[in-house]
Design an enzyme around this catalytic site. Structure first.
Site, PDB file in Angstrom:
ATOM      1  CG  ASP A  91     -10.791   3.662  -8.201  1.00  0.00           C
ATOM      2  OD1 ASP A  91     -10.674   4.461  -7.552  1.00  0.00           O
ATOM      3  OD2 ASP A  91     -10.388   2.586  -7.957  1.00  0.00           O
ATOM      4  CD  GLU A 142      -6.522   5.590  -3.275  1.00  0.00           C
ATOM      5  OE1 GLU A 142      -7.404   5.038  -2.487  1.00  0.00           O
ATOM      6  OE2 GLU A 142      -6.434   5.168  -4.577  1.00  0.00           O
ATOM      7  CD  GLU A 143      -6.282   3.299  -7.430  1.00  0.00           C
ATOM      8  OE1 GLU A 143      -6.063   2.086  -6.947  1.00  0.00           O
ATOM      9  OE2 GLU A 143      -7.704   3.676  -7.776  1.00  0.00           O
ATOM     10  CG  ASP A 184     -11.853   6.185  -3.432  1.00  0.00           C
ATOM     11  OD1 ASP A 184     -11.968   5.699  -4.585  1.00  0.00           O
ATOM     12  OD2 ASP A 184     -10.714   6.111  -3.178  1.00  0.00           O
ATOM     13  CG  HIS A 227      -8.486  -1.253  -9.484  1.00  0.00           C
ATOM     14  ND1 HIS A 227      -7.439  -1.599  -8.503  1.00  0.00           N
ATOM     15  CD2 HIS A 227      -9.249  -0.233  -8.887  1.00  0.00           C
ATOM     16  CE1 HIS A 227      -7.241  -0.687  -7.953  1.00  0.00           C
ATOM     17  NE2 HIS A 227      -8.553   0.436  -7.944  1.00  0.00           N
TER      18      HIS A 227
END
Lengths: 341, 354, 329
Positions: C162, C192-193, C215, C301
């Site tokens: 990711d 982005e995160e 994504d 994650h």
């Protein structure tokens, strides 16, 4: 004294008029142009004949407070918080209601009539009210309207050893820093933005940055100093008296490392004490400014402040002076060497 | 078309956030081939689906007023198929407690009636009834075989509550999607009232999309139009047991004019003045941060817009029996028209002087 | 593809510190586009001419990570999180700083897992004093998970899939596309995160007619997983909805039709949590239709994210098909 006057003005988010007028009157003669936008941001330009990168300096005029949302039959005012206030600080405080600053108190049930376990539970704003001494609703309505904003009634002034106490130091101290900088002459096109509605979602800075579209923005803030019990050393974030705090990251922004390095270098060269803000929580206007249009580099420099968002905050006067010095030195550095990013 | 008929049709129409086309059709028909055609100068649908109804003002550069009411309704969406049953998630903020035992329409390859199943009390364990059933534990039953279901329904198909609008006593109406089709009707009513007037301001009545997903339609339409003034028309809570009088408003007592950080103080004052000129009854609400209305987005578009918020009292918000008084709708339309007629250049200039 | 994924995922690049990832991608793409630019926020934009419709593709370079907030007297580092990381995913993990320093994450004494909060965790870099720690690490330094790439055959496991897998898909698509029918703005975004920040400013500058993010997405194909339709190995996922976006109906139509016409395996996706760059792109200026091509990914994650190469290949083919189709909306 500038800080005392600024602190004692009323400026709960969206009701910044008194602060705006105060600042405008004092800086009008030192600017090329000054304007108020549709949200109430006060924007002072010092750019005539200046070349080089356009820098925006911003500090917010608004403070946290309360709002009148209802008036009950007995004339007591129902309230809601404006901005992030710990509701536990509200009980038994003096307040001033609306633009006419009507005095009031936040009452509480006497300890004699409480059950023992009641004292262990915080009182929510839904159970709180402001008493202005009205005999009934129509009597209250003579002085108060629905939507009136309420600020704490706190006298500001010097305190302890080189410190200063007062309400709304977040971010009137930033406003004072900007007003001090306006005394100086820089060979750069500068815009000083005194913004509104920071405490309710960074709203003033959002539109100010869009309108100004600068090459660099500097946000001048007050930030929590946790150098008090029961916080452990590594939880302090910032310490009173250790100089201006430079942010590397918070919930709203990640500051470009080149910008941080330049700020630190400038401070070291000029012998200005500084600290890093040792925390990543909280958010500032830097977040929305950074994401404006195609992106705007932004840094945050803060004056550490104990008990932020409570009725009385405490700052160090030396931190305040050093913050002005650091930004002054940084702007001089940009004059000489251009932008770091 | 009587206003009640339009409200009826719109309440019944399908249009969950992001899938507003069928409800939009009613508006576009009304203003391109129907009664509303002469009321506006032109109709435009932007790239996210907002409908922009424009009525010109006077002079070269008239003050520009954006009105916004949102067309989308809350709904559900298919997340997975499981042995012929449908798993789903929400579109917008739905109280999971109102879903159990509800009839729905699954908008698959065709509209399919379905039922959100409820476990009978007989089969429940002791104490199970003390907790609300979680949405991830609910399924929709179409009464079809797994094969038929799979052929007709795909992941991502929208689902709406099946509910017909109905008239109660005293011209009260109950139905789904009154939030904010009631506001849309008020905008239409405002345009009807303005049709014979040569007002100075240009009117941009925007029927917005995706409000329930984070005021998305208003964000982009306000940016695109960049008006001088923006007025959102939405619903607020109507009085009912369990709500304090300062957080709920009386049905039939007129529109609610909102004050607070998202509202420009001079717009608030002007709305009250317009109500007084027009002898329109109104109520006042103080709000801190109504993130859930288009006003929140419009105010911070581009370099800032002077915004206002007018609300229609509505009971049982975000259920399928949202209830309102028709009179409040009409009075809201009248208030908007009165406001627009009072706006001139001098007023717009003054919005930066306070 | 495996090799590209291995190299991409091995680079540390948490939000705000994407420079090493950017340098790698720049080198990869030099010969495959008409122009490479880096904007104020640090987004890398690879432009390739092809037609009058402006397509923006966005894959984010950044990954989740940690940032040092304080160094105590004993030399232990306290930290904040970058992006959505749960404390239990961090405990006992190794992290690597950009200068190569490696640390392990320890926890204060706790009696119950529920007490495991970020404030209870610290990083131990083996320093015996604050002074020694400060020779290696400073407050504000950023670290990423330190975990090696594992080749399981059809499936691979790594940290930062990711969204390095999205970056890999976009790199590969740019290399493969032969006759683009649209102007392509292949954007490798930053931050982005932490809130879709890079995509927002990139889209403002590009002002595309259509935005497509690449994504990862969650799956429902593991024991007692959330009720999600997406499965590993069933093809590229065409997103219908997540928290940031409900895909424009025309974009859904465009992508699913292209997949069907080209025999590309695909699945529809509704994700009740999370958001992507497409959410930010659609709200740019006066509104931009947007969609997402997702790669199903397990254990999001975490230091061990897993994707299936069939899905990666399907995503590449769908991106190439979109690039080579004259898009009108």
């Amino acid at each position: 004294m500038l800080l005392k006057e600024l602190s004692e003005l009323h400026g709960v988010s969206s009701g910044e008029t008194a602060v705006r007028h105060y600042i405008r009157d004092r800086i009008q003669s030192r600017v090329d142009r000054i304007e108020t936008d549709r949200l109430g941001n006060l924007i002072a330009h010092r750019d005539q004949g200046k070349k080089g990168p356009r820098v925006m300096l911003s500090a917010h005029m608004d403070e946290v407070g309360l709002m009148v949302v209802g008036i009950d039959a007995s004339g007591l005012l129902k309230i809601k918080t404006v901005g992030g206030i710990d509701e536990r600080v509200l009980i038994s405080k003096r307040v001033l209601v609306g633009p006419r600053r009507i005095p009031g108190v936040i009452g509480a049930k006497p300890i004699h009539l409480q059950e023992k376990e009641e004292r262990e539970r915080p009182v929510k704003t839904t159970g709180l009210f402001v008493d202005i001494g009205a005999t009934d609703r129509s009597d209250a309505e003579k002085d108060v309207k629905i939507g009136d904003l309420i600020a704490f009634d706190v006298e500001a002034g010097p305190f302890g050893d080189g410190l200063f106490k007062g309400k709304a130091l977040d971010d009137r101290v930033g406003c004072a820093v900007l007003m001090n900088l306006l005394e100086n002459e820089y060979d750069l096109p500068l815009a000083y933005a005194f913004t509104v509605q920071e405490e309710v979602g960074l709203r003033g800075a959002t539109v100010a940055a869009f309108g100004l579209n600068p090459d660099l923005a500097l946000v001048v803030e007050a930030t929590s100093a946790g150098d008090v019990p029961p916080l452990k050393k590594h939880q302090a974030s910032t310490r009173l008296g250790a100089g201006p705090a430079i942010s590397f990251m918070d919930r709203s922004v990640i500051v470009n490392p080149a910008l941080i390095q330049r700020l630190a270098a400038v401070a070291e060269e000029a012998g200005i004490p500084y600290q890093f803000r040792e925390s990543t929580t909280g958010g500032t206007e830097a977040g929305v400014i950074n994401r404006t249009r195609s992106g705007i580099p932004v840094a945050v420099i803060s004056v550490p402040c104990r008990y932020i968002h409570a009725p009385v905050g405490i700052i160090s006067l030396n931190d305040f002076t050093q913050t002005v010095k650091l930004i002054d030195a940084f702007l001089r550095d940009i004059e000489q060497r251009g932008l770091p990013v | 078309m009587p206003i009640a008929t339009l409200l009826h049709d719109l309440s019944n129409a399908v249009g969950p956030s992001g899938r507003e086309d069928r409800a939009a059709q009613i508006i576009t028909d009304f203003f391109t081939s129907g009664e509303g055609r002469p009321w506006i100068s032109n109709l435009h649908r932007d790239r996210l689906g907002n409908i922009i109804l424009r009525k010109t003002g006077r002079g070269e550069q008239p003050p520009r007023i954006m009105l916004a009411a949102h067309l989308d309704e809350i709904g559900l969406i298919v997340t997975a198929l499981e042995d012929g049953f449908i798993r789903f998630s929400t579109i917008g903020g739905i109280d999971q407690r109102v879903l159990l035992g509800q009839e729905v329409i699954v908008h698959g390859r065709e509209d399919l009636p379905g039922v959100i199943g409820a476990k009978p009390p007989h089969l429940q364990q002791a104490g199970e009834g003390n907790n609300a059933v979680k949405i991830e534990d609910m399924t929709i039953d179409l009464g079809l075989s797994p094969e038929r279901t799979a052929a007709l329904v795909r992941v991502g198909d929208p689902i709406t509550i099946k509910r017909r609008c109905c008239a109660l006593k005293n011209s009260f109406y109950a139905g789904k999607a009154m939030d904010d089709r009631a506001g849309v009707v008020a905008l239409v009513d405002c345009l009807r009232r303005l049709k014979d007037f040569n007002h100075e301001a240009e009117v941009l009545a925007v029927i917005t999309v995706q409000e329930e997903l984070g005021v998305r339609g208003a964000i982009v339409s306000a940016y695109g139009l960049n008006p001088d003034i923006g007025l959102a028309v939405d619903v607020t809570h109507g009085e009912m047991p369990g709500l304090a009088d300062y957080e709920a408003f009386k049905l039939g007592q007129g529109p609610v004019i909102v004050t607070g950080p998202p509202v420009h103080p001079l717009i608030f004052d002007k709305l009250k003045a317009a109500a007084e000129t027009g002898k329109i009854k109104y109520q006042v609400e103080a709000t801190v941060t109504p993130r859930g209305t288009d006003a929140y987005a419009i105010q911070i578009a581009q370099a800032g817009v002077a915004s206002g918020l007018v609300c229609i009292p509505l009971r049982y918000m975000h259920t399928s029996v949202e209830t309102l008084a028709l009179d409040d709708l009409k009075e809201t339309g009248r208030l908007l028209a009165e406001f627009i007629m009072q706006i001139d250049h001098a007023f717009v200039e003054g919005l930066k002087c306070y | 593809m495996k090799d590209l994924l291995q190299r991409l995922t091995s680079i540390p690049g948490p939000s705000g510190r994407e420079d090493q990832v950017r340098a790698f991608i720049q080198a990869e793409l030099e010969d495959y586009c008409d122009e490479l630019t880096v904007d104020t926020m640090g987004n890398l934009i690879a432009f390739k001419r092809g037609g009058k419709t402006k397509l923006q593709f966005a894959a984010h370079m950044d990954e989740i990570g940690v940032i040092v907030t304080a160094i105590d007297e004993q030399g232990f580092l306290r930290f904040g999180k970058i992006g959505g990381i749960r404390p239990h995913r961090l405990y006992a993990q190794r992290v690597r700083f950009q200068n190569g320093t490696v640390g392990v994450i320890g926890a204060e004494k706790i009696d119950d897992l529920k007490e495991l909060t970020l404030e209870k965790l610290y990083i131990d870099i083996g320093a015996t004093s604050a002074a020694e720690a400060k020779t290696k690490v400073s407050v504000g330094d950023i670290a990423a998970f330190d975990h090696e790439f594992v080749d399981l055959g059809q499936r691979v496991v790594a940290k930062a899939l990711d969204d390095r897998v999205g970056c890999a898909v976009l790199i590969e698509a740019l290399k493969r596309v032969s006759k683009p029918q649209n102007d392509l703005y292949c954007t490798f975004t930053v931050q982005e995160e932490v809130g879709l920040r890079g995509a927002k400013t990139a889209a403002f500058g590009i002002e595309p007619d259509l935005g497509i993010a690449l994504d990862v997405t969650g799956t429902g194909d593991t024991p007692e997983a959330p009720k999600l339709a997406m499965k590993l190995g069933q093809g590229a996922a065409i997103k219908i909805k997540d928290v940031s976006l409900i895909t424009h109906p025309q974009v859904k139509e465009l992508l699913s039709t292209l997949a069907e016409q080209n025999g590309i395996p695909y699945q529809f996706e509704v994700l009740p949590f999370g958001g992507t760059d497409a959410g930010a792109i659609q709200l740019t200026k006066a509104g931009i239709p947007a969609g997402v091509i997702s790669i199903p990914c397990r254990y999001l994650h975490s230091p061990s994210e897993m994707v299936d190469l069939n899905d990666v290949e399907a995503a590449v083919r769908l991106v190439v098909a979109t690039m080579e189709h004259p898009v009108t909306l």
